[in-house]
Design a protein around this motif. Structure first.
Motif, PDB file in Angstrom:
ATOM      1  N   ASP A  46       0.831  -1.208   0.000  1.00 54.54           N
ATOM      2  CA  ASP A  46       0.000   0.000   0.000  1.00 54.54           C
ATOM      3  C   ASP A  46       0.864   1.256   0.000  1.00 54.54           C
ATOM      4  O   ASP A  46       2.093   1.196   0.037  1.00 54.54           O
ATOM      5  CB  ASP A  46      -1.018  -0.017   1.139  1.00 54.54           C
ATOM      6  CG  ASP A  46      -0.409   0.230   2.509  1.00 54.54           C
ATOM      7  OD1 ASP A  46       0.801   0.479   2.617  1.00 54.54           O
ATOM      8  OD2 ASP A  46      -1.172   0.168   3.485  1.00 54.54           O
ATOM      9  N   TYR A  47       0.228   2.400  -0.037  1.00 58.37           N
ATOM     10  CA  TYR A  47       0.942   3.671  -0.144  1.00 58.37           C
ATOM     11  C   TYR A  47       1.872   3.941   1.043  1.00 58.37           C
ATOM     12  O   TYR A  47       2.823   4.688   0.928  1.00 58.37           O
ATOM     13  CB  TYR A  47      -0.050   4.831  -0.287  1.00 58.37           C
ATOM     14  CG  TYR A  47      -0.954   4.995   0.912  1.00 58.37           C
ATOM     15  CD1 TYR A  47      -0.594   5.836   1.959  1.00 58.37           C
ATOM     16  CD2 TYR A  47      -2.156   4.309   1.007  1.00 58.37           C
ATOM     17  CE1 TYR A  47      -1.403   5.967   3.073  1.00 58.37           C
ATOM     18  CE2 TYR A  47      -2.972   4.448   2.109  1.00 58.37           C
ATOM     19  CZ  TYR A  47      -2.602   5.278   3.142  1.00 58.37           C
ATOM     20  OH  TYR A  47      -3.403   5.406   4.243  1.00 58.37           O
ATOM     21  N   VAL A  52      -0.028  -6.002   2.178  1.00 51.89           N
ATOM     22  CA  VAL A  52      -1.355  -6.494   2.548  1.00 51.89           C
ATOM     23  C   VAL A  52      -1.735  -7.629   1.606  1.00 51.89           C
ATOM     24  O   VAL A  52      -1.341  -7.651   0.439  1.00 51.89           O
ATOM     25  CB  VAL A  52      -2.419  -5.375   2.549  1.00 51.89           C
ATOM     26  CG1 VAL A  52      -2.170  -4.392   3.672  1.00 51.89           C
ATOM     27  CG2 VAL A  52      -2.468  -4.648   1.234  1.00 51.89           C
ATOM     28  N   TYR A  53      -2.498  -8.568   2.147  1.00 52.28           N
ATOM     29  CA  TYR A  53      -2.825  -9.799   1.442  1.00 52.28           C
ATOM     30  C   TYR A  53      -4.329  -9.935   1.271  1.00 52.28           C
ATOM     31  O   TYR A  53      -5.082  -9.762   2.231  1.00 52.28           O
ATOM     32  CB  TYR A  53      -2.328 -11.004   2.242  1.00 52.28           C
ATOM     33  CG  TYR A  53      -0.830 -11.070   2.400  1.00 52.28           C
ATOM     34  CD1 TYR A  53      -0.056 -11.803   1.511  1.00 52.28           C
ATOM     35  CD2 TYR A  53      -0.192 -10.406   3.438  1.00 52.28           C
ATOM     36  CE1 TYR A  53       1.321 -11.866   1.657  1.00 52.28           C
ATOM     37  CE2 TYR A  53       1.179 -10.470   3.591  1.00 52.28           C
ATOM     38  CZ  TYR A  53       1.935 -11.199   2.701  1.00 52.28           C
ATOM     39  OH  TYR A  53       3.292 -11.269   2.847  1.00 52.28           O
ATOM     40  N   TRP A  62     -11.150 -10.721   1.568  1.00 59.71           N
ATOM     41  CA  TRP A  62     -10.861  -9.630   2.494  1.00 59.71           C
ATOM     42  C   TRP A  62      -9.363  -9.395   2.505  1.00 59.71           C
ATOM     43  O   TRP A  62      -8.575 -10.313   2.293  1.00 59.71           O
ATOM     44  CB  TRP A  62     -11.324  -9.987   3.914  1.00 59.71           C
ATOM     45  CG  TRP A  62     -12.807 -10.051   4.065  1.00 59.71           C
ATOM     46  CD1 TRP A  62     -13.603 -11.156   3.887  1.00 59.71           C
ATOM     47  CD2 TRP A  62     -13.686  -8.985   4.407  1.00 59.71           C
ATOM     48  NE1 TRP A  62     -14.911 -10.830   4.112  1.00 59.71           N
ATOM     49  CE2 TRP A  62     -14.994  -9.504   4.439  1.00 59.71           C
ATOM     50  CE3 TRP A  62     -13.499  -7.646   4.700  1.00 59.71           C
ATOM     51  CZ2 TRP A  62     -16.102  -8.725   4.741  1.00 59.71           C
ATOM     52  CZ3 TRP A  62     -14.605  -6.871   5.009  1.00 59.71           C
ATOM     53  CH2 TRP A  62     -15.875  -7.404   5.023  1.00 59.71           C
ATOM     54  N   TRP A  63      -8.961  -8.141   2.808  1.00 63.08           N
ATOM     55  CA  TRP A  63      -7.551  -7.776   2.891  1.00 63.08           C
ATOM     56  C   TRP A  63      -7.082  -7.868   4.338  1.00 63.08           C
ATOM     57  O   TRP A  63      -7.770  -7.415   5.243  1.00 63.08           O
ATOM     58  CB  TRP A  63      -7.338  -6.360   2.364  1.00 63.08           C
ATOM     59  CG  TRP A  63      -7.556  -6.281   0.886  1.00 63.08           C
ATOM     60  CD1 TRP A  63      -8.721  -6.000   0.240  1.00 63.08           C
ATOM     61  CD2 TRP A  63      -6.589  -6.529  -0.129  1.00 63.08           C
ATOM     62  NE1 TRP A  63      -8.531  -6.045  -1.123  1.00 63.08           N
ATOM     63  CE2 TRP A  63      -7.231  -6.361  -1.371  1.00 63.08           C
ATOM     64  CE3 TRP A  63      -5.237  -6.869  -0.113  1.00 63.08           C
ATOM     65  CZ2 TRP A  63      -6.566  -6.519  -2.586  1.00 63.08           C
ATOM     66  CZ3 TRP A  63      -4.582  -7.026  -1.316  1.00 63.08           C
ATOM     67  CH2 TRP A  63      -5.241  -6.850  -2.539  1.00 63.08           C
ATOM     68  N   TRP A  64      -5.891  -8.451   4.530  1.00 70.60           N
ATOM     69  CA  TRP A  64      -5.338  -8.697   5.859  1.00 70.60           C
ATOM     70  C   TRP A  64      -3.886  -8.246   5.906  1.00 70.60           C
ATOM     71  O   TRP A  64      -3.155  -8.374   4.931  1.00 70.60           O
ATOM     72  CB  TRP A  64      -5.395 -10.190   6.178  1.00 70.60           C
ATOM     73  CG  TRP A  64      -6.761 -10.778   6.048  1.00 70.60           C
ATOM     74  CD1 TRP A  64      -7.338 -11.269   4.896  1.00 70.60           C
ATOM     75  CD2 TRP A  64      -7.733 -10.941   7.067  1.00 70.60           C
ATOM     76  NE1 TRP A  64      -8.599 -11.713   5.163  1.00 70.60           N
ATOM     77  CE2 TRP A  64      -8.880 -11.525   6.494  1.00 70.60           C
ATOM     78  CE3 TRP A  64      -7.752 -10.647   8.427  1.00 70.60           C
ATOM     79  CZ2 TRP A  64     -10.011 -11.821   7.221  1.00 70.60           C
ATOM     80  CZ3 TRP A  64      -8.891 -10.948   9.151  1.00 70.60           C
ATOM     81  CH2 TRP A  64     -10.007 -11.525   8.555  1.00 70.60           C
TER      82      TRP A  64
END
Length: 78
Positions: A46-47, A52-53, A62-64
């Motif tokens: 991410d920025y 993130v997965y 879902w992102w984790w």
């Protein structure tokens, strides 16, 4: 990067403090997947530089955060 696309990963049972970790928003609906195993379908940075997965669990993705995931335990009986 600890995991790669296609890996099976288990969602850890998180503490309330971990669920409030910045930078990734933890939606209350995600709690139902804690302790379950899914398939990793995407990995991004991410920025803020956090990895993130995206994990597919029961036909939802879902992102984790990496620290919210672990290798599932598997047994070979024979």
């Amino acid at each position: 990067m600890k995991f790669k696309i296609g890996d099976k990963v288990k969602i850890r049972n998180l503490t309330n403090e971990e669920r409030q970790t910045i930078p990734l928003f933890y939606h209350n609906n995600m709690k139902q997947y804690e302790g379950k195993t899914g398939k990793l379908v995407d990995v991004v940075t991410d920025y803020g530089g956090y990895i993130v997965y995206a994990v597919n669990l029961e036909n939802e993705t879902w992102w984790w955060l990496e620290e919210w995931l672990e290798q599932p335990i598997s047994y070979n009986a024979f």
